[in-house]
Structures are given as C-alpha cells and as structure tokens.
Design an enzyme around this catalytic site. Structure first.
Site, mmCIF file in Angstrom:
data_model
loop_
_atom_site.group_PDB
_atom_site.id
_atom_site.type_symbol
_atom_site.label_atom_id
_atom_site.label_comp_id
_atom_site.label_asym_id
_atom_site.label_seq_id
_atom_site.Cartn_x
_atom_site.Cartn_y
_atom_site.Cartn_z
ATOM 1 N N SER A 124 10.110 -6.975 4.159
ATOM 2 C CA SER A 124 9.400 -7.410 2.958
ATOM 3 C C SER A 124 10.298 -8.309 2.122
ATOM 4 O O SER A 124 11.530 -8.130 2.091
ATOM 5 C CB SER A 124 9.030 -6.174 2.132
ATOM 6 O OG SER A 124 8.643 -6.540 0.830
ATOM 7 N N TYR A 152 11.242 2.321 -2.183
ATOM 8 C CA TYR A 152 10.543 1.650 -1.082
ATOM 9 C C TYR A 152 11.304 0.384 -0.670
ATOM 10 O O TYR A 152 11.590 0.155 0.505
ATOM 11 C CB TYR A 152 9.106 1.292 -1.503
ATOM 12 C CG TYR A 152 8.519 0.177 -0.680
ATOM 13 C CD1 TYR A 152 8.076 0.415 0.608
ATOM 14 C CD2 TYR A 152 8.456 -1.129 -1.184
ATOM 15 C CE1 TYR A 152 7.575 -0.628 1.388
ATOM 16 C CE2 TYR A 152 7.961 -2.168 -0.423
ATOM 17 C CZ TYR A 152 7.524 -1.914 0.865
ATOM 18 O OH TYR A 152 7.053 -2.950 1.623
ATOM 19 N N LYS A 156 13.504 -0.738 2.956
ATOM 20 C CA LYS A 156 13.384 -1.969 3.761
ATOM 21 C C LYS A 156 14.760 -2.619 3.928
ATOM 22 O O LYS A 156 15.121 -3.053 5.026
ATOM 23 C CB LYS A 156 12.397 -2.944 3.120
ATOM 24 C CG LYS A 156 10.951 -2.476 3.141
ATOM 25 C CD LYS A 156 10.367 -2.470 4.547
ATOM 26 C CE LYS A 156 8.919 -2.044 4.598
ATOM 27 N NZ LYS A 156 8.424 -1.807 5.958
HETATM 28 N N1 UFG Z 1 -0.962 -7.411 -10.668
HETATM 29 C C1 UFG Z 1 -1.778 -7.245 -11.773
HETATM 30 N N2 UFG Z 1 -2.635 -6.184 -11.776
HETATM 31 C C2 UFG Z 1 -2.726 -5.302 -10.756
HETATM 32 C C3 UFG Z 1 -1.881 -5.484 -9.627
HETATM 33 C C4 UFG Z 1 -1.002 -6.541 -9.619
HETATM 34 O O1 UFG Z 1 -1.730 -8.035 -12.711
HETATM 35 O O2 UFG Z 1 -3.519 -4.346 -10.826
HETATM 36 C C5 UFG Z 1 -0.046 -8.569 -10.615
HETATM 37 C C6 UFG Z 1 1.409 -8.206 -10.535
HETATM 38 O O3 UFG Z 1 1.965 -8.033 -11.814
HETATM 39 C C7 UFG Z 1 1.975 -9.415 -9.782
HETATM 40 C C8 UFG Z 1 0.838 -9.843 -8.869
HETATM 41 O O4 UFG Z 1 -0.345 -9.291 -9.447
HETATM 42 O O5 UFG Z 1 2.230 -10.472 -10.692
HETATM 43 C C9 UFG Z 1 0.966 -9.324 -7.455
HETATM 44 O O6 UFG Z 1 1.152 -7.916 -7.492
HETATM 45 P P1 UFG Z 1 1.039 -7.012 -6.182
HETATM 46 O O7 UFG Z 1 1.210 -5.595 -6.595
HETATM 47 O O8 UFG Z 1 -0.180 -7.388 -5.416
HETATM 48 O O9 UFG Z 1 2.258 -7.518 -5.309
HETATM 49 P P2 UFG Z 1 3.814 -7.452 -5.649
HETATM 50 O O10 UFG Z 1 4.280 -8.875 -5.559
HETATM 51 O O11 UFG Z 1 4.152 -6.702 -6.839
HETATM 52 O O12 UFG Z 1 4.269 -6.545 -4.435
HETATM 53 C C10 UFG Z 1 4.451 -7.071 -3.185
HETATM 54 C C11 UFG Z 1 4.252 -5.994 -2.107
HETATM 55 C C12 UFG Z 1 5.296 -4.924 -2.192
HETATM 56 C C13 UFG Z 1 6.655 -5.531 -2.308
HETATM 57 C C14 UFG Z 1 6.698 -6.531 -3.430
HETATM 58 C C15 UFG Z 1 7.999 -7.222 -3.627
HETATM 59 O O13 UFG Z 1 2.987 -5.389 -2.241
HETATM 60 O O14 UFG Z 1 5.212 -4.149 -1.021
HETATM 61 O O15 UFG Z 1 5.740 -7.545 -3.172
HETATM 62 O O16 UFG Z 1 8.225 -8.101 -2.586
HETATM 63 F F1 UFG Z 1 7.568 -4.584 -2.521
#
Ligand code: UFG
Length: 340
Positions: A124, A152, A156
C-alpha cells in the site's frame, strides 16, 4: 501458470482472479472468509466460465496453512490475505500485527519448503507514511516507514521488510511489492465489487451507499487542506487497472525484490469524487463538512513511471469509469453479496 491467491475472495483478489482466469491461468484461492464471501468466487466462475479451486483456511494458523497447502501445486503466489481497516488497527494492534505478520511468515516458509519462488505482495502507498513537505507525487525512492500513523500501515511496511530479508537469505526468490494508491470501482458487469463489512471506512464505498440510500449523508473530512477546493486529494485507481497491474507484475518477476507504485498519477479531491459519482449515478449525494480525520494527508498521488516503464503497464480507466462501474455494482447489489 497456476497462481495461488491468498485472500483471493476479497475485493482486489476477486478481480485479479477474474483477470487471470480470462487469460487462461489457473487460480487457487486460499481464504478464511472472515471478511469476504464465497459468493464473489461463484460470480467470478460465472463470468469466466472457469473453475476456481477454493481452499478454506486461516493462513495465520501455521498448522491449518500447512494442512491446506501441503498437497497443492502452484507456480506463483499473490498475497492479499490480511486485515486492512486503519481505524480498527489502532484499536486492536496486537490482532493486526499477529494476523498480518504471521500469515506472511507462514506463507514464506511454505513457499520455501515447496520451492515456489514467485511472489507478488499486496502492499500500500501507506508505507510511505507522511512524506516530506512539498513531496506530492511519490515515487518508489521515497523512504518507507517514516511517519506511518497506524498499525495497519506498519504491518505493510514490516511485511515489505520481511520479504526483503527473506529474499536475501533465499536469492532465488522473485518478489514484487505492489504499492496501491486508492483502489475503486468494480468489474463493469456489476457482478463483483467492494463489499465492506459495517460502515465503510473509505470514500467511494461510502459515497456508493449514500447514493443507493443505505446511508443518509457523507461526512467530508475537512475542507481546509492546501488543495484546490480544500478537501483531500487522492490517486484513485480502477480495480480492473489494478488487477491488470498484478498480471503485469507476475510476468516481470525476476530474482530479487522490486517495489512498484500502482496508481494513475492523477489526483482528485473528495468533492470531485462526489461530483463524478453524482453524475454517474444520477443520485443526489448529500454531504456535510466535518473535522479532518486523524492521520489523513492533504494530498497523496503516485508517480507511476516505474511501473509504466518496467512492467509495461498503465491505467486506462478514468474516475468516471470507476464511478459508473461502482454504481452498476452497488445498484445491482444494494446489500453486497449478503443479498445474493
Ligand atoms: N474521506 C471523507 N469521508 C469519508 C471517507 C474518506 O472525506 O467518509 C476522505 C479522506 O479524508 C481522504 C479521501 O476521502 O481525503 C480518501 O479516503 P479513503 O479512506 O478512501 O482513503 P485513504 O487515502 O485514507 O486510505 C487509503 C487506503 C488505506 C491506506 C491509505 C494510505 O484505503 O488502506 O490509503 O495509503 F492505508
């Protein structure tokens, strides 16, 4: 090639299984179905007209893993099995370290015993932790493990190190570490897709459930980031592009360990995703701005040049394609595989 997919019934594994079967490879799935459904594999079989060999076992349990894999023959492994919820990992760190690390250690031992030398690991972009200020497009030379904010993510990064150390002691091992950015979308048939248990942690599955009426509104985590519209920017990669990246990696394995970013190289904000999903689904997506989520970065976008050049792979599907395919899946399966 006969390919073992650990955790192959999950979101990404099921799409990789489908692409491999369509190419004519044989697929064995080892899964404990703790966070996935056998229905996903039945649908893969239906779509491809081919059979998936399924072995139900917990890879983190050495005796169970030995018993499950003893008589199986395979040429390569794609290792997806593991726990993956960031927030849950903060609450249950021991469980995350135990499950994710033990399953990998067991797998590597069994591969060595069987002299199976080809390994693709589902890593990841989270291994890059908190990049140095000003670094927005990440390439594989960025340091790993600096400022990782949750167990988590640490699992990784640790697994990448374990594979690297094992390869040093076993030079014939051919390993690739695939650092995924943000996988989204579904197979265009809508037969398989992401089916999170409980409240989705990730943006697109949450948006999908709002669009289909399972949730009232999206909470947007912060609108004061230094981005064009103030919301977080990510590199969303269509799961079919991601699946094809695994096939490319399997065919470019050579002795050693090589890391590749799998991303599109383009960033989209939360509000851009909401807009794209609204257009794709024709549904209103109500949202409210709330406080930022702890540990979130403003921007995380891949530099995918290494994978483009060395794996001869690139993304071909857009965010709009991902929203359309996610919506096909979500609207046909409003309760995921549970409704099947
Ligand atoms: N977001 C919201 N509301 C939500 C969910 C997410 O505004 O309900 C925003 C987050 O703040 C972020 C974007 O949408 O700006 C993407 O969020 P995600 O949770 O979809 O994805 P992340 O980038 O946080 O997480 C992903 C993977 C994880 C990994 C992480 C870091 O899902 O497994 O990238 O690489 F750890």
């Amino acid at each position: 090639m006969r390919v073992l997919l650990t955790g192959g019934a999950g979101y990404i594994g099921s799409h990789v299984a489908l692409v491999l079967l369509e190419r004519g490879d044989d697929v064995i799935v080892l899964d404990d179905f703790s966070n996935s459904s056998p229905e996903a594999l039945r649908r893969v079989e239906k779509l491809t007209g081919k059979t998936v060999q399924v072995v139900e076992a917990d890879l983190a349990d050495r005796a169970a893993a030995d018993a499950a894999l003893a008589d199986l023959e395979f040429d390569a492994v794609v290792h997806f099995a593991g726990l993956k919820a960031v927030g849950e990992s903060v609450a249950q760190p021991s469980r995350y370290y135990r499950t994710n690390l033990n399953s990998t250690l067991n797998l590597l031992d069994i591969m060595r015993d069987k002299d199976v030398r080809k390994l693709v690991f589902s890593s990841s972009a989270t291994v890059y932790g908190t990049p140095a200020a000003g670094v927005e497009r990440l390439d594989e030379t960025q340091p790993v493990g600096c400022g990782v904010t949750n167990p988590y993510g640490w699992t990784k990064a640790m697994i990448e190190q374990i594979i690297t150390d094992v390869q040093r002691s076993w030079p014939e091992l051919e390993a690739v570490l695939l650092r995924y950015f943000n996988p989204v979308g579904a197979h265009p048939s809508g037969e398989i897709g992401e089916d999170p248990s409980g409240i989705p942690n990730n943006l697109m599955p949450f948006v999908a459930q709002v669009a289909v009426g399972r949730r009232e509104k999206l909470a947007v985590f912060g609108d004061q980031y230094p981005t064009a519209d103030g919301t977080g920017v990510r590199d969303y990669i269509h799961v079919m592009d991601l699946a094809e990246g695994h096939v490319a990696a399997l065919h470019h394995l050579q002795p050693g360990v090589e890391a590749y970013n799998l991303g599109s190289g383009e960033g989209y904000s939360v509000l851009e995703v909401v807009k794209a999903y609204t257009d794709a689904s024709g549904k209103q997506i109500p949202y409210e701005i709330v406080a930022p989520r702890a540990g979130d970065l403003a921007t995380l976008v891949a530099d995918p040049a290494k994978a483009n050049e060395r794996l001869d792979w690139r993304t071909t599907r857009s965010l709009d394609d991902a929203c359309r395919d996610s919506w096909t899946w979500q609207s046909q399966n409003p309760n995921g595989f549970a409704g099947a």
